[in-house]
Motif scaffolding. Structure first.
Motif, PDB file in Angstrom:
ATOM      1  N   ARG A   1      25.458  40.192  38.185  1.00  0.00           N
ATOM      2  CA  ARG A   1      26.914  40.207  38.290  1.00  0.00           C
ATOM      3  C   ARG A   1      27.357  41.254  39.313  1.00  0.00           C
ATOM      4  N   GLN A   2      28.497  40.994  39.950  1.00  0.00           N
ATOM      5  CA  GLN A   2      28.962  41.817  41.066  1.00  0.00           C
ATOM      6  C   GLN A   2      30.353  42.360  40.782  1.00  0.00           C
ATOM      7  N   ARG A   3      30.574  43.593  41.154  1.00  0.00           N
ATOM      8  CA  ARG A   3      31.890  44.211  40.999  1.00  0.00           C
ATOM      9  C   ARG A   3      32.864  43.623  42.021  1.00  0.00           C
ATOM     10  N   THR A   4      34.106  43.405  41.604  1.00  0.00           N
ATOM     11  CA  THR A   4      35.113  42.875  42.519  1.00  0.00           C
ATOM     12  C   THR A   4      35.962  43.968  43.151  1.00  0.00           C
ATOM     13  N   GLY A   5      35.956  45.169  42.563  1.00  0.00           N
ATOM     14  CA  GLY A   5      36.825  46.243  43.032  1.00  0.00           C
ATOM     15  C   GLY A   5      38.205  46.217  42.400  1.00  0.00           C
ATOM     16  N   THR A   6      38.476  45.220  41.548  1.00  0.00           N
ATOM     17  CA  THR A   6      39.782  45.082  40.907  1.00  0.00           C
ATOM     18  C   THR A   6      39.748  45.650  39.494  1.00  0.00           C
ATOM     19  N   VAL A   7      40.634  46.608  39.235  1.00  0.00           N
ATOM     20  CA  VAL A   7      40.790  47.189  37.909  1.00  0.00           C
ATOM     21  C   VAL A   7      42.244  46.994  37.493  1.00  0.00           C
ATOM     22  N   PRO A   8      42.523  46.246  36.436  1.00  0.00           N
ATOM     23  CA  PRO A   8      43.916  46.031  36.029  1.00  0.00           C
ATOM     24  C   PRO A   8      44.601  47.323  35.630  1.00  0.00           C
TER      25      PRO A   8
ATOM     26  N   ASN B   1      45.860  17.816  52.010  1.00  0.00           N
ATOM     27  CA  ASN B   1      45.889  18.124  53.436  1.00  0.00           C
ATOM     28  C   ASN B   1      46.315  19.567  53.697  1.00  0.00           C
ATOM     29  N   ALA B   2      46.345  20.391  52.657  1.00  0.00           N
ATOM     30  CA  ALA B   2      46.583  21.821  52.834  1.00  0.00           C
ATOM     31  C   ALA B   2      45.309  22.477  53.352  1.00  0.00           C
ATOM     32  N   ALA B   3      45.442  23.435  54.254  1.00  0.00           N
ATOM     33  CA  ALA B   3      44.282  24.133  54.810  1.00  0.00           C
ATOM     34  C   ALA B   3      43.558  24.905  53.729  1.00  0.00           C
ATOM     35  N   ILE B   4      42.255  25.137  53.923  1.00  0.00           N
ATOM     36  CA  ILE B   4      41.485  25.892  52.940  1.00  0.00           C
ATOM     37  C   ILE B   4      41.990  27.327  52.838  1.00  0.00           C
ATOM     38  N   SER B   5      42.690  27.798  53.851  1.00  0.00           N
ATOM     39  CA  SER B   5      43.272  29.149  53.816  1.00  0.00           C
ATOM     40  C   SER B   5      44.562  29.206  52.996  1.00  0.00           C
ATOM     41  N   THR B   6      45.078  28.052  52.595  1.00  0.00           N
ATOM     42  CA  THR B   6      46.293  28.009  51.774  1.00  0.00           C
ATOM     43  C   THR B   6      45.940  28.272  50.319  1.00  0.00           C
ATOM     44  N   ARG B   7      46.513  29.322  49.731  1.00  0.00           N
ATOM     45  CA  ARG B   7      46.273  29.655  48.342  1.00  0.00           C
ATOM     46  C   ARG B   7      47.557  30.201  47.735  1.00  0.00           C
ATOM     47  N   ARG B   8      47.613  30.278  46.450  1.00  0.00           N
ATOM     48  CA  ARG B   8      48.781  30.807  45.760  1.00  0.00           C
ATOM     49  C   ARG B   8      48.437  32.143  45.129  1.00  0.00           C
ATOM     50  N   ALA B   9      49.394  33.060  45.200  1.00  0.00           N
ATOM     51  CA  ALA B   9      49.243  34.380  44.598  1.00  0.00           C
ATOM     52  C   ALA B   9      49.230  34.253  43.080  1.00  0.00           C
ATOM     53  N   MET B  10      48.752  35.294  42.413  1.00  0.00           N
ATOM     54  CA  MET B  10      48.683  35.258  40.956  1.00  0.00           C
ATOM     55  C   MET B  10      50.067  35.128  40.315  1.00  0.00           C
ATOM     56  N   SER B  11      51.098  35.575  40.990  1.00  0.00           N
ATOM     57  CA  SER B  11      52.452  35.392  40.458  1.00  0.00           C
ATOM     58  C   SER B  11      52.801  33.909  40.375  1.00  0.00           C
ATOM     59  N   SER B  12      52.388  33.127  41.381  1.00  0.00           N
ATOM     60  CA  SER B  12      52.623  31.683  41.362  1.00  0.00           C
ATOM     61  C   SER B  12      51.732  30.991  40.346  1.00  0.00           C
ATOM     62  N   VAL B  13      50.489  31.467  40.223  1.00  0.00           N
ATOM     63  CA  VAL B  13      49.582  30.914  39.214  1.00  0.00           C
ATOM     64  C   VAL B  13      50.173  31.113  37.823  1.00  0.00           C
TER      65      VAL B  13
ATOM     66  N   SER C   1      51.738  44.609  36.794  1.00  0.00           N
ATOM     67  CA  SER C   1      52.829  45.024  37.677  1.00  0.00           C
ATOM     68  C   SER C   1      52.341  45.702  38.947  1.00  0.00           C
ATOM     69  N   ALA C   2      51.239  46.447  38.876  1.00  0.00           N
ATOM     70  CA  ALA C   2      50.705  47.138  40.052  1.00  0.00           C
ATOM     71  C   ALA C   2      49.523  46.382  40.650  1.00  0.00           C
ATOM     72  N   THR C   3      48.585  45.981  39.801  1.00  0.00           N
ATOM     73  CA  THR C   3      47.434  45.201  40.268  1.00  0.00           C
ATOM     74  C   THR C   3      47.842  43.731  40.269  1.00  0.00           C
ATOM     75  N   THR C   4      48.647  43.353  41.244  1.00  0.00           N
ATOM     76  CA  THR C   4      49.268  42.019  41.240  1.00  0.00           C
ATOM     77  C   THR C   4      48.283  40.890  41.493  1.00  0.00           C
ATOM     78  N   SER C   5      47.046  41.215  41.875  1.00  0.00           N
ATOM     79  CA  SER C   5      46.028  40.185  42.100  1.00  0.00           C
ATOM     80  C   SER C   5      45.307  39.806  40.813  1.00  0.00           C
ATOM     81  N   CYS C   6      45.773  40.343  39.670  1.00  0.00           N
ATOM     82  CA  CYS C   6      45.048  40.165  38.418  1.00  0.00           C
ATOM     83  C   CYS C   6      45.972  39.723  37.290  1.00  0.00           C
ATOM     84  N   LEU C   7      45.468  38.853  36.414  1.00  0.00           N
ATOM     85  CA  LEU C   7      46.109  38.498  35.156  1.00  0.00           C
ATOM     86  C   LEU C   7      45.129  38.813  34.026  1.00  0.00           C
ATOM     87  N   THR C   8      45.630  39.212  32.876  1.00  0.00           N
ATOM     88  CA  THR C   8      44.755  39.559  31.766  1.00  0.00           C
ATOM     89  C   THR C   8      45.244  38.938  30.461  1.00  0.00           C
ATOM     90  N   TYR C   9      44.313  38.817  29.506  1.00  0.00           N
ATOM     91  CA  TYR C   9      44.665  38.268  28.188  1.00  0.00           C
ATOM     92  C   TYR C   9      43.659  38.760  27.156  1.00  0.00           C
TER      93      TYR C   9
END
Length: 343
Positions: free
Chosen positions: A82-89, A178-190, A226-234
């Protein structure tokens, strides 16, 4: 937790095949479902094998009848840690207190080995469409053909691939637009996704194959950070089927006097420039058994690729579980999965 999931694959040398005739190229020009870009999860999962594999990535189709693949590979023969992502909520969506809390523990999110870097494999091939069946012939050193049924979503914004047959893979899922592979949604949209997501999964663990279909995925239960906006937790308060005394929690799990069956969940973006996300989860009692705050044992790591439709909207994920055991290959947890509103 005995849910399984993921694997690797053969590193296959590219070979040059004879060029197609102009007639063949013309007959191949119909894009699958009218779409160019698909996220794909596929694997070779056989109960008696400990050389199962998984690929996760994307296929891109051109109107001239050619297709290219860019994939991440996991293979039981060469297990990856397993690999660390660098993301800490942050504290808005996690806790440093432990115990019975409403938020999961403040831990650095882990993912499958290699998923934070560049894809392991690229290959090219040709494809044809016959009715609703897509056939792909890859230009590699061994015979590899795939056939997929192509379906279109009721709203007409998304195409789906259902694996019909493959010379190498046993299971697979795909979604394209037909969306480019670079098209993604932020965690807020998810987090704001208005639909209902359900999961289908084919898994391998302890030499057994399990099929789990039409399971609800409780995205609404996840908490935005609120700060680590790239992350959702449960923090799932309890589980009926996991985190049991006989499942590795003899002191703290379900069936003990402590009876702790909560599960820590983390959903994190891996890259801003493509579709990569990851899901990490583990039983709280497993960390307690080892006197740890953040579990360092056989947690579930599930790399994901976002499904994006023609309008650029989020529609779920295809993914895999590549949870290689710190012990023997017999206790690996491997799977091919999809989480989507169009299944």
């Amino acid at each position: 937790m005995r849910t399984a999931a993921a694997i690797l694959s053969f590193i296959l040398a590219i070979t040059i095949l004879p060029a197609q005739s102009a007639t063949a190229a013309v007959s191949a020009a119909s894009l699958p479902g009218g779409r160019t870009t698909f996220v794909i999860s596929q694997g070779h999962l056989k109960a008696a094998s400990q050389q199962n594999w998984l690929r996760l990535g994307n296929y891109r189709f051109a109107a001239n009848g050619t297709v290219s693949a860019s994939m991440y590979l996991w293979w039981q023969r060469h297990p990856q840690a397993r690999q660390r992502t660098g993301t800490v909520p942050d504290s808005s969506c996690s806790t440093k207190a432990g115990g019975k809390q409403s938020r999961p523990r403040t831990c650095e999110v882990l993912t499958a080995g290699g998923f934070t870097g560049a894809p392991d494999e690229s290959r090219t091939g040709t494809y044809t469409m016959s009715g609703d069946v897509l056939t792909i012939r890859w230009k590699i050193a061994q015979k590899w053909t795939e056939q997929w049924y192509v379906r279109t979503s009721p709203d007409g914004k998304l195409a789906r691939l259902d694996l019909k047959q493959s010379t190498l893979a046993t299971n697979g899922y795909g979604y394209g637009s037909n969306a480019a592979i670079s098209t993604r949604r932020a965690m807020s949209s998810v987090k704001a996704f208005p639909g209902s997501l359900r999961q289908d999964l084919r898994s391998w663990a302890s030499g057994k194959l399990v099929t789990s279909d039409n399971q609800p995925f409780g995205l609404s239960s996840f908490r935005a950070c609120s700060a680590t906006t790239s992350c959702l937790t449960y923090l799932q308060p309890s589980s009926n089927s996991a985190c049991k005394k006989e499942g590795g929690c003899p002191k703290y799990g379900g069936g003990t006097s402590a009876n702790i069956t909560s599960i820590q969940y983390y959903l994190t973006m891996i890259s801003k420039s493509d579709r990569r996300d990851t899901l990490w989860h583990w039983c709280t009692c497993l960390a307690m058994e080892r006197d740890e705050f953040c579990y360092t044992g056989n947690s579930h790591v599930k790399p994901l690729m976002q499904i994006i439709d023609d309008t650029g909207a989020f529609r779920g994920w295809v993914g895999a579980e590549a949870s290689f055991s710190t012990g023997s290959r017999a206790t690996d947890m491997l799977a091919v999965l999809r989480i989507s509103d169009f299944r």
